[in-house]
Design an enzyme around this catalytic site. Sequence first.
Site, PDB file in Angstrom:
ATOM      1  N   HIS A 143      -0.744  -3.452 -43.408  1.00  0.00           N
ATOM      2  CA  HIS A 143      -0.716  -4.364 -44.567  1.00  0.00           C
ATOM      3  C   HIS A 143      -2.111  -4.594 -45.156  1.00  0.00           C
ATOM      4  CE1 HIS A 143       3.452  -5.185 -43.844  1.00  0.00           C
ATOM      5  NE2 HIS A 143       3.250  -5.803 -42.694  1.00  0.00           N
ATOM      6  N   ASP A 180       7.633   1.256 -39.856  1.00  0.00           N
ATOM      7  CA  ASP A 180       7.644  -0.172 -39.532  1.00  0.00           C
ATOM      8  C   ASP A 180       8.653  -0.848 -40.476  1.00  0.00           C
ATOM      9  OD1 ASP A 180       5.614  -2.476 -38.230  1.00  0.00           O
ATOM     10  OD2 ASP A 180       6.553  -3.080 -40.129  1.00  0.00           O
ATOM     11  N   HIS A 182       8.485  -3.419 -42.103  1.00  0.00           N
ATOM     12  CA  HIS A 182       7.845  -4.044 -43.267  1.00  0.00           C
ATOM     13  C   HIS A 182       7.147  -2.985 -44.109  1.00  0.00           C
ATOM     14  CE1 HIS A 182       8.093  -7.063 -39.968  1.00  0.00           C
ATOM     15  NE2 HIS A 182       8.663  -7.753 -40.950  1.00  0.00           N
ATOM     16  N   ASP A 268       9.696  -2.663 -35.154  1.00  0.00           N
ATOM     17  CA  ASP A 268      10.371  -3.897 -35.535  1.00  0.00           C
ATOM     18  C   ASP A 268      11.611  -3.672 -36.405  1.00  0.00           C
ATOM     19  OD1 ASP A 268       8.757  -3.058 -37.579  1.00  0.00           O
ATOM     20  OD2 ASP A 268       7.555  -4.886 -37.698  1.00  0.00           O
TER      21      ASP A 268
HETATM   22  N1  6DK Z   1       5.829 -13.957 -43.698  1.00  0.00           N
HETATM   23  C1  6DK Z   1       3.937  -6.016 -39.294  1.00  0.00           C
HETATM   24  O1  6DK Z   1       4.955  -5.956 -38.335  1.00  0.00           O
HETATM   25  C2  6DK Z   1       3.632  -7.448 -39.700  1.00  0.00           C
HETATM   26  O2  6DK Z   1       4.356  -5.253 -40.380  1.00  0.00           O
HETATM   27  C3  6DK Z   1       4.776  -8.229 -40.285  1.00  0.00           C
HETATM   28  C4  6DK Z   1       4.292  -9.513 -40.874  1.00  0.00           C
HETATM   29  C5  6DK Z   1       5.416 -10.437 -41.299  1.00  0.00           C
HETATM   30  C6  6DK Z   1       4.866 -11.773 -41.712  1.00  0.00           C
HETATM   31  C7  6DK Z   1       5.868 -12.865 -41.568  1.00  0.00           C
HETATM   32  C8  6DK Z   1       6.552 -13.208 -42.833  1.00  0.00           C
HETATM   33  C9  6DK Z   1       6.113 -14.371 -44.956  1.00  0.00           C
HETATM   34  C10 6DK Z   1       7.285 -14.087 -45.623  1.00  0.00           C
HETATM   35  C11 6DK Z   1       7.498 -14.560 -46.917  1.00  0.00           C
HETATM   36  C12 6DK Z   1       6.528 -15.302 -47.546  1.00  0.00           C
HETATM   37  C13 6DK Z   1       5.360 -15.576 -46.883  1.00  0.00           C
HETATM   38  C14 6DK Z   1       5.160 -15.128 -45.595  1.00  0.00           C
HETATM   39  F1  6DK Z   1       1.726  -5.345 -39.560  1.00  0.00           F
HETATM   40  C15 6DK Z   1       2.678  -5.380 -38.680  1.00  0.00           C
HETATM   41  F2  6DK Z   1       2.289  -6.078 -37.642  1.00  0.00           F
HETATM   42  F3  6DK Z   1       2.929  -4.168 -38.287  1.00  0.00           F
HETATM   43  O3  6DK Z   1       7.663 -12.812 -43.032  1.00  0.00           O
HETATM   44 ZN    ZN Z   2       6.306  -4.843 -39.287  1.00  0.00          ZN
END
Ligand code: 6DK
Ligand code: ZN
Length: 370
Positions: A143, A180, A182, A268
Amino acid sequence: MTTGYVFHPEYLWHDTGTSAGVVLANPAAGIAPAVHIENPEAKRRVHELIHAPGLLGELMIIEPRRATVAELLRVHTEAYVQHIKTQSDLHGGGDAGDGYSPVGHGSYDIARLAAGGLIELVTAAVHGDITNGYALVRPPGHHATADAGMGFCLFNSIAVAARHAQAELGLARIAVVDWDAHHGNGTQAIFYDDPSVLTISLHQANCFPPDSGWTTENGVGEGAGYALNVPLPPGSGHAAYLHAMHQVVLPALNRFAPDLILLANGFDAGVFDPMARQMLTAASYREMTRLLIDAADRLCHGRLVAAHEGGYSPFYTPYCALAFLEELAATTTHVTDPLAVVVAGYAAEPLTPQQQAAIGEATQLVSRLH
Ligand code: 6DK
Ligand code: ZN
Protein backbone atom coordinates in the site's frame (compact mmCIF):
# COMPACT_ATOMS: atom_id res chain seq x y z
CA MET A 1 15.84 -26.16 -8.75
CA THR A 2 16.47 -24.21 -5.56
CA THR A 3 14.07 -22.15 -3.52
CA GLY A 4 15.38 -19.25 -1.46
CA TYR A 5 13.94 -18.21 1.89
CA VAL A 6 14.37 -14.88 3.66
CA PHE A 7 13.45 -14.48 7.29
CA HIS A 8 14.85 -12.56 10.25
CA PRO A 9 13.70 -12.39 13.88
CA GLU A 10 13.73 -8.60 13.58
CA TYR A 11 10.72 -8.89 11.28
CA LEU A 12 8.75 -10.03 14.30
CA TRP A 13 10.01 -7.10 16.36
CA HIS A 14 8.35 -4.50 14.17
CA ASP A 15 6.15 -3.18 16.96
CA THR A 16 2.64 -2.17 15.96
CA GLY A 17 1.72 -1.88 19.65
CA THR A 18 -1.78 -0.73 20.31
CA SER A 19 -1.42 2.76 18.84
CA ALA A 20 -3.26 1.81 15.66
CA GLY A 21 -6.08 0.18 17.54
CA VAL A 22 -8.21 2.93 16.06
CA VAL A 23 -9.08 0.59 13.20
CA LEU A 24 -11.08 -1.54 15.56
CA ALA A 25 -11.32 0.56 18.69
CA ASN A 26 -13.48 3.30 20.02
CA PRO A 27 -11.12 5.19 22.30
CA ALA A 28 -13.86 7.59 23.27
CA ALA A 29 -15.78 4.68 24.73
CA GLY A 30 -12.66 3.34 26.35
CA ILE A 31 -12.53 0.34 24.04
CA ALA A 32 -9.11 -0.62 22.70
CA PRO A 33 -8.06 -3.98 21.30
CA ALA A 34 -5.19 -5.65 23.11
CA VAL A 35 -3.15 -6.00 19.94
CA HIS A 36 -2.93 -4.41 16.52
CA ILE A 37 -4.27 -6.73 13.83
CA GLU A 38 -0.90 -6.56 12.03
CA ASN A 39 0.98 -8.24 14.87
CA PRO A 40 3.75 -10.87 14.64
CA GLU A 41 1.65 -13.88 15.59
CA ALA A 42 0.41 -15.17 12.21
CA LYS A 43 3.81 -14.69 10.58
CA ARG A 44 5.65 -16.23 13.53
CA ARG A 45 3.48 -19.30 13.11
CA VAL A 46 4.18 -19.37 9.36
CA HIS A 47 7.90 -19.52 10.11
CA GLU A 48 7.35 -22.21 12.74
CA LEU A 49 5.25 -24.31 10.39
CA ILE A 50 7.98 -24.11 7.77
CA HIS A 51 10.53 -25.11 10.38
CA ALA A 52 8.67 -27.93 12.11
CA PRO A 53 8.21 -30.46 9.28
CA GLY A 54 11.79 -29.97 8.11
CA LEU A 55 10.90 -27.88 5.09
CA LEU A 56 13.47 -25.27 6.12
CA GLY A 57 16.20 -27.80 5.35
CA GLU A 58 15.07 -27.98 1.74
CA LEU A 59 15.39 -24.23 1.23
CA MET A 60 18.40 -22.04 0.62
CA ILE A 61 18.50 -19.48 3.43
CA ILE A 62 19.22 -16.03 2.05
CA GLU A 63 20.38 -13.50 4.64
CA PRO A 64 18.61 -10.17 4.47
CA ARG A 65 20.40 -6.84 4.74
CA ARG A 66 19.04 -3.34 5.19
CA ALA A 67 18.15 -1.53 1.99
CA THR A 68 20.26 1.60 1.71
CA VAL A 69 18.68 5.04 1.58
CA ALA A 70 19.78 5.30 -2.06
CA GLU A 71 17.90 2.08 -2.81
CA LEU A 72 14.76 3.37 -1.09
CA LEU A 73 15.03 6.63 -3.02
CA ARG A 74 14.55 4.76 -6.31
CA VAL A 75 10.92 4.52 -5.19
CA HIS A 76 10.24 6.85 -2.26
CA THR A 77 10.74 10.59 -1.81
CA GLU A 78 13.48 11.90 0.44
CA ALA A 79 10.91 13.59 2.66
CA TYR A 80 8.99 10.35 3.12
CA VAL A 81 12.08 8.28 4.00
CA GLN A 82 13.04 10.98 6.49
CA HIS A 83 9.50 10.97 7.91
CA ILE A 84 9.68 7.24 8.65
CA LYS A 85 13.10 7.66 10.24
CA THR A 86 11.87 10.52 12.42
CA GLN A 87 8.81 8.54 13.55
CA SER A 88 10.96 5.50 14.23
CA ASP A 89 13.40 7.52 16.33
CA LEU A 90 10.62 8.67 18.67
CA HIS A 91 10.74 6.84 21.96
CA GLY A 92 7.17 5.56 21.61
CA GLY A 93 7.23 5.32 17.83
CA GLY A 94 4.78 7.09 15.52
CA ASP A 95 2.75 6.50 12.38
CA ALA A 96 3.50 6.23 8.66
CA GLY A 97 0.68 8.54 7.62
CA ASP A 98 -2.90 7.33 7.90
CA GLY A 99 -3.13 6.94 11.67
CA TYR A 100 -3.22 3.15 11.79
CA SER A 101 0.10 2.24 10.19
CA PRO A 102 2.34 2.26 13.24
CA VAL A 103 6.04 2.92 13.02
CA GLY A 104 7.38 1.32 16.17
CA HIS A 105 10.59 2.49 17.77
CA GLY A 106 13.26 1.12 15.43
CA SER A 107 10.85 0.13 12.67
CA TYR A 108 12.76 2.27 10.15
CA ASP A 109 15.62 -0.23 10.28
CA ILE A 110 13.27 -3.21 10.23
CA ALA A 111 11.40 -1.89 7.20
CA ARG A 112 14.78 -1.41 5.49
CA LEU A 113 15.59 -5.03 6.38
CA ALA A 114 12.33 -6.11 4.73
CA ALA A 115 13.07 -4.22 1.51
CA GLY A 116 16.71 -5.35 1.58
CA GLY A 117 15.63 -8.96 2.11
CA LEU A 118 13.65 -8.81 -1.07
CA ILE A 119 16.56 -7.18 -2.91
CA GLU A 120 18.82 -10.04 -1.82
CA LEU A 121 16.26 -12.64 -2.90
CA VAL A 122 15.82 -11.06 -6.32
CA THR A 123 19.58 -10.79 -6.70
CA ALA A 124 20.03 -14.48 -5.87
CA ALA A 125 17.37 -15.39 -8.44
CA VAL A 126 18.91 -13.30 -11.20
CA HIS A 127 22.41 -14.62 -10.42
CA GLY A 128 21.04 -18.15 -10.61
CA ASP A 129 21.82 -19.10 -7.00
CA ILE A 130 18.13 -19.83 -6.56
CA THR A 131 15.29 -20.43 -8.99
CA ASN A 132 12.53 -18.83 -6.97
CA GLY A 133 12.04 -17.54 -3.45
CA TYR A 134 9.89 -16.33 -0.59
CA ALA A 135 10.58 -13.47 1.80
CA LEU A 136 8.59 -13.78 5.03
CA VAL A 137 8.87 -10.12 5.95
CA ARG A 138 7.19 -7.53 8.14
CA PRO A 139 6.16 -4.79 7.82
CA PRO A 140 4.17 -5.27 4.59
CA GLY A 141 4.67 -2.90 1.66
CA HIS A 142 2.13 -2.97 -1.15
CA HIS A 143 0.00 0.00 0.00
CA ALA A 144 2.98 2.35 0.41
CA THR A 145 3.24 4.97 -2.34
CA ALA A 146 6.25 7.15 -3.17
CA ASP A 147 5.39 9.62 -0.43
CA ALA A 148 2.83 8.03 1.86
CA GLY A 149 2.55 5.06 4.15
CA MET A 150 -0.83 3.48 4.69
CA GLY A 151 -2.58 0.20 5.42
CA PHE A 152 0.17 -1.01 7.78
CA CYS A 153 2.83 -0.47 5.04
CA LEU A 154 6.00 1.62 5.43
CA PHE A 155 8.35 1.01 2.48
CA ASN A 156 7.18 -0.68 -0.69
CA SER A 157 9.63 -3.58 -0.67
CA ILE A 158 8.43 -5.05 -3.95
CA ALA A 159 8.81 -1.74 -5.76
CA VAL A 160 12.27 -1.20 -4.29
CA ALA A 161 13.31 -4.70 -5.40
CA ALA A 162 11.85 -4.19 -8.89
CA ARG A 163 13.80 -0.96 -9.35
CA HIS A 164 16.94 -2.63 -8.01
CA ALA A 165 16.54 -5.43 -10.56
CA GLN A 166 16.31 -2.89 -13.34
CA ALA A 167 19.06 -0.56 -12.14
CA GLU A 168 21.62 -3.10 -10.92
CA LEU A 169 20.80 -6.49 -12.39
CA GLY A 170 20.03 -5.56 -15.99
CA LEU A 171 16.41 -6.71 -16.10
CA ALA A 172 14.09 -4.80 -18.41
CA ARG A 173 10.53 -5.98 -17.79
CA ILE A 174 9.05 -6.92 -14.45
CA ALA A 175 5.56 -8.17 -13.65
CA VAL A 176 4.07 -7.75 -10.19
CA VAL A 177 1.19 -10.07 -9.36
CA ASP A 178 -0.65 -9.09 -6.18
CA TRP A 179 -3.17 -11.54 -4.73
CA ASP A 180 -3.40 -9.98 -1.28
CA ALA A 181 -7.12 -9.42 -0.55
CA HIS A 182 -6.53 -5.66 -0.57
CA HIS A 183 -5.68 -3.55 -3.60
CA GLY A 184 -1.97 -3.14 -4.33
CA ASN A 185 -2.49 0.60 -4.72
CA GLY A 186 1.03 1.65 -3.73
CA THR A 187 2.80 -0.56 -6.22
CA GLN A 188 0.29 0.43 -8.89
CA ALA A 189 0.82 4.16 -8.22
CA ILE A 190 4.62 3.88 -8.27
CA PHE A 191 4.62 2.25 -11.72
CA TYR A 192 1.45 3.83 -13.11
CA ASP A 193 3.16 5.64 -16.02
CA ASP A 194 5.83 3.00 -16.59
CA PRO A 195 5.35 0.30 -19.25
CA SER A 196 8.41 -1.62 -18.02
CA VAL A 197 6.59 -2.77 -14.88
CA LEU A 198 3.22 -4.50 -15.26
CA THR A 199 1.09 -4.54 -12.10
CA ILE A 200 -1.81 -6.98 -11.77
CA SER A 201 -3.90 -6.92 -8.60
CA LEU A 202 -6.62 -9.41 -7.69
CA HIS A 203 -8.53 -8.18 -4.66
CA GLN A 204 -11.85 -7.80 -2.91
CA ALA A 205 -13.67 -4.94 -4.63
CA ASN A 206 -13.75 -1.66 -2.73
CA CYS A 207 -12.25 -3.11 0.42
CA PHE A 208 -8.99 -1.28 1.15
CA PRO A 209 -8.07 1.38 0.33
CA PRO A 210 -11.66 2.52 -0.09
CA ASP A 211 -12.65 3.33 -3.70
CA SER A 212 -9.40 1.95 -5.11
CA GLY A 213 -8.53 -0.84 -7.51
CA TRP A 214 -11.26 -0.52 -10.12
CA THR A 215 -10.78 -2.07 -13.56
CA THR A 216 -10.79 1.45 -15.02
CA GLU A 217 -7.44 2.13 -13.29
CA ASN A 218 -5.34 0.95 -16.20
CA GLY A 219 -2.17 3.08 -16.25
CA VAL A 220 -1.39 6.48 -17.78
CA GLY A 221 0.87 7.95 -20.48
CA GLU A 222 3.48 5.45 -21.60
CA GLY A 223 2.18 3.14 -18.90
CA ALA A 224 -1.37 3.06 -20.27
CA GLY A 225 -2.53 -0.54 -20.25
CA TYR A 226 0.20 -1.71 -17.87
CA ALA A 227 -1.87 -1.65 -14.68
CA LEU A 228 -4.52 -4.34 -14.41
CA ASN A 229 -7.10 -4.72 -11.67
CA VAL A 230 -9.55 -7.51 -10.98
CA PRO A 231 -11.92 -6.26 -8.24
CA LEU A 232 -13.77 -9.39 -7.12
CA PRO A 233 -17.06 -9.25 -5.21
CA PRO A 234 -16.94 -10.04 -1.48
CA GLY A 235 -17.36 -13.78 -1.00
CA SER A 236 -15.22 -14.73 -3.98
CA GLY A 237 -13.26 -17.91 -3.53
CA HIS A 238 -11.55 -20.73 -5.34
CA ALA A 239 -13.61 -20.64 -8.54
CA ALA A 240 -13.35 -16.87 -9.00
CA TYR A 241 -9.63 -16.63 -8.27
CA LEU A 242 -8.78 -19.57 -10.53
CA HIS A 243 -10.92 -18.09 -13.29
CA ALA A 244 -9.13 -14.75 -12.84
CA MET A 245 -5.77 -16.48 -13.02
CA HIS A 246 -6.69 -18.22 -16.28
CA GLN A 247 -8.54 -15.32 -17.90
CA VAL A 248 -6.41 -12.35 -16.81
CA VAL A 249 -3.15 -13.09 -15.00
CA LEU A 250 -1.75 -15.81 -17.25
CA PRO A 251 -2.71 -14.22 -20.59
CA ALA A 252 -1.32 -10.88 -19.36
CA LEU A 253 1.95 -12.47 -18.29
CA ASN A 254 2.20 -14.33 -21.60
CA ARG A 255 1.75 -11.12 -23.59
CA PHE A 256 4.05 -9.06 -21.39
CA ALA A 257 6.83 -11.68 -21.23
CA PRO A 258 8.53 -10.45 -18.05
CA ASP A 259 12.14 -11.13 -17.06
CA LEU A 260 10.99 -11.62 -13.47
CA ILE A 261 7.67 -12.17 -11.71
CA LEU A 262 7.29 -10.60 -8.27
CA LEU A 263 4.38 -11.71 -6.10
CA ALA A 264 2.75 -9.58 -3.41
CA ASN A 265 1.83 -12.65 -1.45
CA GLY A 266 -1.00 -11.91 0.96
CA PHE A 267 -2.95 -14.74 2.53
CA ASP A 268 -5.80 -12.54 3.72
CA ALA A 269 -8.08 -13.75 0.92
CA GLY A 270 -8.16 -16.97 2.97
CA VAL A 271 -11.57 -18.09 4.15
CA PHE A 272 -10.90 -17.51 7.86
CA ASP A 273 -9.21 -14.12 7.54
CA PRO A 274 -10.62 -11.32 9.71
CA MET A 275 -9.56 -8.48 7.39
CA ALA A 276 -11.41 -9.39 4.20
CA ARG A 277 -14.34 -11.50 3.06
CA GLN A 278 -12.86 -13.84 0.48
CA MET A 279 -12.93 -17.63 0.64
CA LEU A 280 -9.66 -19.10 -0.58
CA THR A 281 -8.34 -22.32 0.94
CA ALA A 282 -4.80 -23.60 1.27
CA ALA A 283 -5.53 -25.78 -1.76
CA SER A 284 -6.50 -22.64 -3.71
CA TYR A 285 -3.17 -21.03 -2.89
CA ARG A 286 -1.40 -24.22 -3.93
CA GLU A 287 -3.14 -24.27 -7.29
CA MET A 288 -2.64 -20.57 -7.96
CA THR A 289 1.03 -20.92 -7.06
CA ARG A 290 1.39 -23.85 -9.49
CA LEU A 291 0.03 -21.65 -12.30
CA LEU A 292 2.48 -18.85 -11.51
CA ILE A 293 5.40 -21.27 -11.31
CA ASP A 294 4.47 -22.66 -14.74
CA ALA A 295 4.29 -19.12 -16.13
CA ALA A 296 7.66 -18.24 -14.63
CA ASP A 297 9.17 -21.45 -16.07
CA ARG A 298 7.81 -20.60 -19.51
CA LEU A 299 8.66 -16.92 -19.49
CA CYS A 300 11.59 -16.11 -17.21
CA HIS A 301 13.71 -19.11 -16.17
CA GLY A 302 11.40 -19.86 -13.24
CA ARG A 303 12.16 -16.53 -11.57
CA LEU A 304 9.24 -16.03 -9.20
CA VAL A 305 10.02 -14.04 -6.05
CA ALA A 306 7.36 -13.52 -3.40
CA ALA A 307 7.07 -11.04 -0.54
CA HIS A 308 4.71 -11.79 2.33
CA GLU A 309 2.04 -9.08 2.67
CA GLY A 310 -1.21 -9.57 4.65
CA GLY A 311 -2.65 -12.68 6.30
CA TYR A 312 -4.17 -12.29 9.75
CA SER A 313 -5.58 -15.64 10.77
CA PRO A 314 -3.07 -17.15 13.19
CA PHE A 315 -4.51 -20.61 12.61
CA TYR A 316 -5.09 -20.61 8.85
CA THR A 317 -2.48 -18.28 7.32
CA PRO A 318 0.32 -20.76 8.21
CA TYR A 319 -1.36 -23.57 6.27
CA CYS A 320 -1.95 -21.34 3.26
CA ALA A 321 1.66 -20.16 3.35
CA LEU A 322 2.88 -23.73 3.72
CA ALA A 323 0.89 -24.87 0.69
CA PHE A 324 2.40 -21.97 -1.25
CA LEU A 325 5.93 -22.82 -0.19
CA GLU A 326 5.60 -26.58 -0.69
CA GLU A 327 4.52 -25.86 -4.24
CA LEU A 328 7.27 -23.29 -4.79
CA ALA A 329 9.95 -25.68 -3.53
CA ALA A 330 8.36 -28.70 -5.24
CA THR A 331 8.53 -30.78 -2.06
CA THR A 332 7.60 -34.41 -2.46
CA THR A 333 5.64 -34.56 0.79
CA HIS A 334 2.82 -32.27 1.86
CA VAL A 335 1.90 -31.44 5.43
CA THR A 336 -1.74 -32.28 6.05
CA ASP A 337 -3.93 -29.21 6.33
CA PRO A 338 -6.08 -30.01 9.38
CA LEU A 339 -8.80 -27.72 8.07
CA ALA A 340 -8.96 -29.22 4.57
CA VAL A 341 -12.12 -31.19 5.33
CA VAL A 342 -13.79 -28.16 6.83
CA VAL A 343 -13.05 -25.89 3.86
CA ALA A 344 -13.74 -28.35 1.04
CA GLY A 345 -17.32 -27.12 0.80
CA TYR A 346 -16.24 -23.48 0.55
CA ALA A 347 -13.89 -24.32 -2.30
CA ALA A 348 -16.69 -26.07 -4.19
CA GLU A 349 -18.76 -22.89 -4.53
CA PRO A 350 -19.34 -22.26 -8.25
CA LEU A 351 -18.40 -19.10 -10.15
CA THR A 352 -21.21 -16.55 -9.98
CA PRO A 353 -22.30 -14.34 -12.90
CA GLN A 354 -21.13 -11.27 -10.94
CA GLN A 355 -17.65 -12.71 -10.50
CA GLN A 356 -17.55 -13.74 -14.14
CA ALA A 357 -18.56 -10.23 -15.23
CA ALA A 358 -15.89 -8.57 -13.06
CA ILE A 359 -13.22 -10.86 -14.46
CA GLY A 360 -14.53 -10.42 -18.01
CA GLU A 361 -14.01 -6.66 -17.79
CA ALA A 362 -10.36 -7.15 -16.93
CA THR A 363 -9.95 -9.77 -19.66
CA GLN A 364 -10.92 -7.15 -22.23
CA LEU A 365 -7.93 -5.04 -21.22
CA VAL A 366 -5.30 -7.73 -21.61
CA SER A 367 -5.12 -7.17 -25.37
CA ARG A 368 -3.76 -3.65 -24.74
CA LEU A 369 -0.51 -5.20 -23.54
CA HIS A 370 2.38 -5.82 -25.86
N1 6DK B 1 -9.17 0.31 7.17
C1 6DK B 1 -2.68 -5.45 3.91
O1 6DK B 1 -3.15 -6.70 4.32
C2 6DK B 1 -3.17 -4.34 4.82
O2 6DK B 1 -3.10 -5.27 2.60
C3 6DK B 1 -4.66 -4.18 4.92
C4 6DK B 1 -5.01 -2.91 5.63
C5 6DK B 1 -6.49 -2.79 5.94
C6 6DK B 1 -6.74 -1.58 6.81
C7 6DK B 1 -7.98 -1.72 7.62
C8 6DK B 1 -9.15 -1.03 7.02
C9 6DK B 1 -10.03 1.24 6.69
C10 6DK B 1 -11.13 0.95 5.91
C11 6DK B 1 -11.97 1.96 5.46
C12 6DK B 1 -11.70 3.27 5.78
C13 6DK B 1 -10.60 3.56 6.55
C14 6DK B 1 -9.78 2.55 7.01
F1 6DK B 1 -0.65 -4.39 3.51
C15 6DK B 1 -1.14 -5.50 3.95
F2 6DK B 1 -0.73 -5.70 5.18
F3 6DK B 1 -0.70 -6.48 3.21
O3 6DK B 1 -9.98 -1.67 6.45
ZN1 ZN C 1 -4.16 -7.27 2.69
